[in-house]
Design a protein around this motif. Structure first.
Motif, PDB file in Angstrom:
ATOM      1  N   UNK A   8      -1.555   0.872  -6.406  1.00  0.00           N
ATOM      2  CA  UNK A   8      -2.463   1.953  -6.808  1.00  0.00           C
ATOM      3  C   UNK A   8      -1.606   3.210  -6.881  1.00  0.00           C
ATOM      4  N   UNK A   9      -1.510   3.855  -8.041  1.00  0.00           N
ATOM      5  CA  UNK A   9      -0.605   5.005  -8.195  1.00  0.00           C
ATOM      6  C   UNK A   9      -0.908   6.124  -7.196  1.00  0.00           C
ATOM      7  N   UNK A  10       0.144   6.804  -6.753  1.00  0.00           N
ATOM      8  CA  UNK A  10      -0.061   7.896  -5.799  1.00  0.00           C
ATOM      9  C   UNK A  10      -0.726   9.095  -6.457  1.00  0.00           C
ATOM     10  N   UNK A  11      -0.687   9.172  -7.786  1.00  0.00           N
ATOM     11  CA  UNK A  11      -1.426  10.236  -8.468  1.00  0.00           C
ATOM     12  C   UNK A  11      -2.934  10.034  -8.303  1.00  0.00           C
ATOM     13  N   UNK A  12      -3.337   8.776  -8.135  1.00  0.00           N
ATOM     14  CA  UNK A  12      -4.752   8.442  -7.991  1.00  0.00           C
ATOM     15  C   UNK A  12      -5.195   8.529  -6.533  1.00  0.00           C
ATOM     16  N   UNK A  13      -4.361   8.065  -5.603  1.00  0.00           N
ATOM     17  CA  UNK A  13      -4.699   8.091  -4.180  1.00  0.00           C
ATOM     18  C   UNK A  13      -3.443   8.382  -3.353  1.00  0.00           C
ATOM     19  N   UNK A  14      -3.262   9.635  -2.982  1.00  0.00           N
ATOM     20  CA  UNK A  14      -2.051  10.036  -2.246  1.00  0.00           C
ATOM     21  C   UNK A  14      -2.010   9.466  -0.838  1.00  0.00           C
ATOM     22  N   UNK A  15      -3.155   9.069  -0.283  1.00  0.00           N
ATOM     23  CA  UNK A  15      -3.173   8.510   1.076  1.00  0.00           C
ATOM     24  C   UNK A  15      -2.449   7.171   1.149  1.00  0.00           C
ATOM     25  N   UNK A  16      -2.297   6.488   0.027  1.00  0.00           N
ATOM     26  CA  UNK A  16      -1.663   5.166   0.004  1.00  0.00           C
ATOM     27  C   UNK A  16      -0.164   5.216  -0.287  1.00  0.00           C
ATOM     28  N   UNK A  17       0.400   6.399  -0.352  1.00  0.00           N
ATOM     29  CA  UNK A  17       1.806   6.477  -0.768  1.00  0.00           C
ATOM     30  C   UNK A  17       2.782   5.869   0.235  1.00  0.00           C
ATOM     31  N   UNK A  18       2.459   5.853   1.523  1.00  0.00           N
ATOM     32  CA  UNK A  18       3.359   5.285   2.524  1.00  0.00           C
ATOM     33  C   UNK A  18       2.815   3.979   3.097  1.00  0.00           C
ATOM     34  N   UNK A  19       1.813   3.395   2.459  1.00  0.00           N
ATOM     35  CA  UNK A  19       1.207   2.147   2.916  1.00  0.00           C
ATOM     36  C   UNK A  19       1.969   0.976   2.308  1.00  0.00           C
ATOM     37  N   UNK A  20       2.610   0.160   3.133  1.00  0.00           N
ATOM     38  CA  UNK A  20       3.386  -0.970   2.612  1.00  0.00           C
ATOM     39  C   UNK A  20       2.496  -2.003   1.924  1.00  0.00           C
ATOM     40  N   UNK A  21       1.222  -2.028   2.257  1.00  0.00           N
ATOM     41  CA  UNK A  21       0.294  -2.925   1.574  1.00  0.00           C
ATOM     42  C   UNK A  21       0.040  -2.500   0.133  1.00  0.00           C
ATOM     43  N   UNK A  22       0.367  -1.270  -0.196  1.00  0.00           N
ATOM     44  CA  UNK A  22       0.200  -0.750  -1.547  1.00  0.00           C
ATOM     45  C   UNK A  22       1.514  -0.762  -2.327  1.00  0.00           C
ATOM     46  N   UNK A  23       2.543  -1.344  -1.762  1.00  0.00           N
ATOM     47  CA  UNK A  23       3.859  -1.380  -2.406  1.00  0.00           C
ATOM     48  C   UNK A  23       4.238  -2.810  -2.754  1.00  0.00           C
TER      49      UNK A  23
END
Length: 131
Positions: A95-110
């Motif tokens: 999920x792009x960090x432009x859309x949800x910045x809270x997920x930028x450091x979540x390894x489940x989102x990488x």
């Protein structure tokens, strides 16, 4: 057929020197002012983009990226989903960090992603998320 690292086949190899000269000329013409303009207009066009750019240059991102590459064994997870094995070095936000910045450091989102899948996914994100 072209044999890498050449840019032209044997029949048209005479154009190779001209191509390389034009490429070098273009690179020399794009000096510090070009890079400065790119950084100020494209990368740092607003505070959100500037913050994202700084995040990708941080120690936190370097560590997260390496963690994900090791976790995924340097294999594209999108190709793997369709039973294809492709090596990859890029780590992408699902999920792009432009859309949800809270997920930028979540390894489940990488996920590790190859260049072909990344290009396709980026095009899809631009259409779907408007990023």
């Amino acid at each position: 057929m072209v044999e890498l690292p050449d840019h032209y086949c044997k029949q048209h190899y005479s154009y190779e020197a001209e191509y390389l000269a034009n490429r070098q000329k273009w690179a020399r013409s794009r000096g510090k002012s070009y890079q400065h303009r790119y950084n100020t207009v494209t990368r740092n066009r607003n505070s959100n983009k500037s913050e994202q750019y700084n995040f990708y240059r941080s120690k936190q991102w370097v560590n997260l990226r390496q963690l994900v590459l090791n976790r995924d064994y340097y294999l594209c997870q999108y190709c793997k989903a369709i039973n294809k094995i492709t090596s990859a070095k890029t780590v992408d936000h699902v999920v792009p960090i432009e859309y949800d910045t809270d997920l930028r450091a979540d390894t489940g989102n990488l996920a590790t992603i190859c260049s072909k899948c990344h290009r396709l996914k980026t095009d899809w994100e631009r259409w779907y998320y408007g990023t």
